[in-house]
Design a protein around this motif. Structure first.
Motif, mmCIF file in Angstrom:
data_model
loop_
_atom_site.group_PDB
_atom_site.id
_atom_site.type_symbol
_atom_site.label_atom_id
_atom_site.label_comp_id
_atom_site.label_asym_id
_atom_site.label_seq_id
_atom_site.Cartn_x
_atom_site.Cartn_y
_atom_site.Cartn_z
ATOM 1 N N GLU A 131 6.262 4.190 0.034
ATOM 2 C CA GLU A 131 6.802 2.948 -0.541
ATOM 3 C C GLU A 131 5.731 2.512 -1.428
ATOM 4 O OE1 GLU A 131 7.534 -1.343 1.635
ATOM 5 O OE2 GLU A 131 7.922 0.344 2.684
ATOM 6 N N VAL A 132 6.073 1.660 -2.355
ATOM 7 C CA VAL A 132 5.192 1.133 -3.304
ATOM 8 C C VAL A 132 4.430 -0.163 -2.962
ATOM 9 C CG1 VAL A 132 4.913 0.266 -5.679
ATOM 10 C CG2 VAL A 132 6.640 2.085 -5.641
ATOM 11 N N SER A 133 3.262 -0.314 -3.069
ATOM 12 C CA SER A 133 2.524 -1.229 -2.440
ATOM 13 C C SER A 133 1.440 -1.789 -3.440
ATOM 14 C CB SER A 133 1.865 -1.017 -1.138
ATOM 15 O OG SER A 133 0.804 -0.046 -1.304
ATOM 16 N N GLU A 134 0.594 -2.633 -3.119
ATOM 17 C CA GLU A 134 -0.592 -3.166 -3.946
ATOM 18 C C GLU A 134 -1.558 -2.079 -4.287
ATOM 19 O OE1 GLU A 134 -1.315 -6.199 -5.019
ATOM 20 O OE2 GLU A 134 0.368 -7.264 -4.558
ATOM 21 N N GLU A 135 -1.779 -1.360 -3.304
ATOM 22 C CA GLU A 135 -2.671 -0.230 -3.425
ATOM 23 C C GLU A 135 -2.255 1.053 -4.408
ATOM 24 O OE1 GLU A 135 -5.690 0.448 -1.912
ATOM 25 O OE2 GLU A 135 -5.320 -1.704 -1.489
ATOM 26 N N THR A 136 -0.851 0.920 -4.802
ATOM 27 C CA THR A 136 -0.468 1.814 -5.916
ATOM 28 C C THR A 136 -0.927 1.546 -7.111
ATOM 29 O OG1 THR A 136 1.686 2.043 -4.400
ATOM 30 C CG2 THR A 136 1.797 2.911 -6.711
ATOM 31 N N VAL A 157 6.884 11.038 3.946
ATOM 32 C CA VAL A 157 5.997 10.111 4.837
ATOM 33 C C VAL A 157 6.586 8.639 4.715
ATOM 34 C CG1 VAL A 157 3.690 9.147 5.394
ATOM 35 C CG2 VAL A 157 4.126 11.735 4.825
ATOM 36 N N ARG A 158 6.878 7.938 5.542
ATOM 37 C CA ARG A 158 7.229 6.596 5.702
ATOM 38 C C ARG A 158 6.028 5.607 5.540
ATOM 39 N NH1 ARG A 158 10.589 5.773 10.798
ATOM 40 N NH2 ARG A 158 9.854 7.841 11.402
ATOM 41 N N GLY A 159 6.331 4.344 4.850
ATOM 42 C CA GLY A 159 5.495 3.366 4.837
ATOM 43 C C GLY A 159 4.686 3.370 3.742
ATOM 44 N N VAL A 160 3.726 2.213 3.636
ATOM 45 C CA VAL A 160 2.763 2.175 2.477
ATOM 46 C C VAL A 160 1.417 2.747 2.703
ATOM 47 C CG1 VAL A 160 4.034 0.348 1.659
ATOM 48 C CG2 VAL A 160 2.015 -0.142 3.210
ATOM 49 N N GLY A 161 1.005 2.890 4.062
ATOM 50 C CA GLY A 161 -0.279 3.288 4.473
ATOM 51 C C GLY A 161 -0.926 4.919 4.114
ATOM 52 N N THR A 162 -1.869 5.100 4.338
ATOM 53 C CA THR A 162 -2.540 6.517 4.418
ATOM 54 C C THR A 162 -2.145 7.227 5.554
ATOM 55 O OG1 THR A 162 -4.745 5.975 4.954
ATOM 56 C CG2 THR A 162 -4.097 6.056 2.491
ATOM 57 N N LYS A 163 -1.821 8.382 5.435
ATOM 58 C CA LYS A 163 -1.666 9.258 6.690
ATOM 59 C C LYS A 163 -2.441 10.562 6.430
ATOM 60 C CE LYS A 163 1.959 6.929 8.457
ATOM 61 N NZ LYS A 163 2.007 5.733 7.498
ATOM 62 N N SER A 164 -2.843 11.277 7.650
ATOM 63 C CA SER A 164 -3.306 12.610 7.400
ATOM 64 C C SER A 164 -2.345 13.346 8.054
ATOM 65 C CB SER A 164 -4.718 12.419 8.296
ATOM 66 O OG SER A 164 -5.446 13.689 8.098
ATOM 67 N N ILE A 165 -1.910 14.447 7.472
ATOM 68 C CA ILE A 165 -0.880 15.181 7.571
ATOM 69 C C ILE A 165 -1.411 16.906 7.559
ATOM 70 C CG2 ILE A 165 0.768 13.810 7.025
ATOM 71 C CD1 ILE A 165 1.446 15.385 4.607
ATOM 72 N N LEU A 166 -0.883 17.809 8.472
ATOM 73 C CA LEU A 166 -1.206 19.163 8.268
ATOM 74 C C LEU A 166 0.088 19.765 7.606
ATOM 75 C CD1 LEU A 166 -3.110 21.310 8.982
ATOM 76 C CD2 LEU A 166 -1.342 21.759 11.113
ATOM 77 N N THR A 167 -0.317 20.182 6.364
ATOM 78 C CA THR A 167 0.784 20.850 5.452
ATOM 79 C C THR A 167 0.620 22.276 5.025
ATOM 80 O OG1 THR A 167 2.095 20.340 3.726
ATOM 81 C CG2 THR A 167 -0.263 19.650 3.410
#
Length: 130
Positions: free
Chosen positions: A100-105, A67-77
């Motif tokens: 991607e590692v961010s401030e939220e990590t 999953v690309r980026g730093v944000g949260t995503k809702s995925i069907l897995t």
């Protein structure tokens, strides 16, 4: 200012070390993605190379490499990081964080890929005598 807990795995000995990283050392991880390599000097291991293998954010959501980026995503897995199905064909929608590692990590999982001089336990100040 970023603060992380780095769970550093040493595949040679099978030991994992918990290290708190903040300030300038934490900035070396910012913007990196899972699978990237980081200099070991960020955690006190000069001459070592570390590979980022996973992590989680402040709410405990796992990071996924697909999953690309730093944000949260809702995925069907149907399985993988963050979900283990109990039956064949079972799927679930889960919320995960990008690679991607961010401030939220909050936590970063890493493993030693290239070794420098010295033993990891000795360089980190931990010994078996405790």
């Amino acid at each position: 200012m970023a603060e992380f807990t780095v769970a550093l795995s040493d595949p040679e000995t099978g030991t994992t070390y918990q290290l708190d990283v903040d300030g300038q050392d934490a900035n070396r991880f910012m913007g990196r993605e899972l699978g990237d390599e980081v200099e070991g000097s960020a955690v006190g291991l000069d001459g070592f190379t570390l590979e980022l293998t996973g992590g989680s954010d402040t709410a405990g959501r796992p990071m996924r490499a697909d999953v690309r980026g730093v944000g949260t995503k809702s995925i069907l897995t149907d399985g993988g990081v963050g979900y283990k199905p109990t039956r064949d064909g079972e799927r679930k929608r889960i919320t995960i964080r990008g690679r991607e590692v961010s401030e939220e990590t909050a936590q970063i999982n890493a493993k030693v890929t290239e070794r420098g001089s010295g033993d990891v336990a000795d360089l980190l100040g931990e010994s078996d005598d405790e």
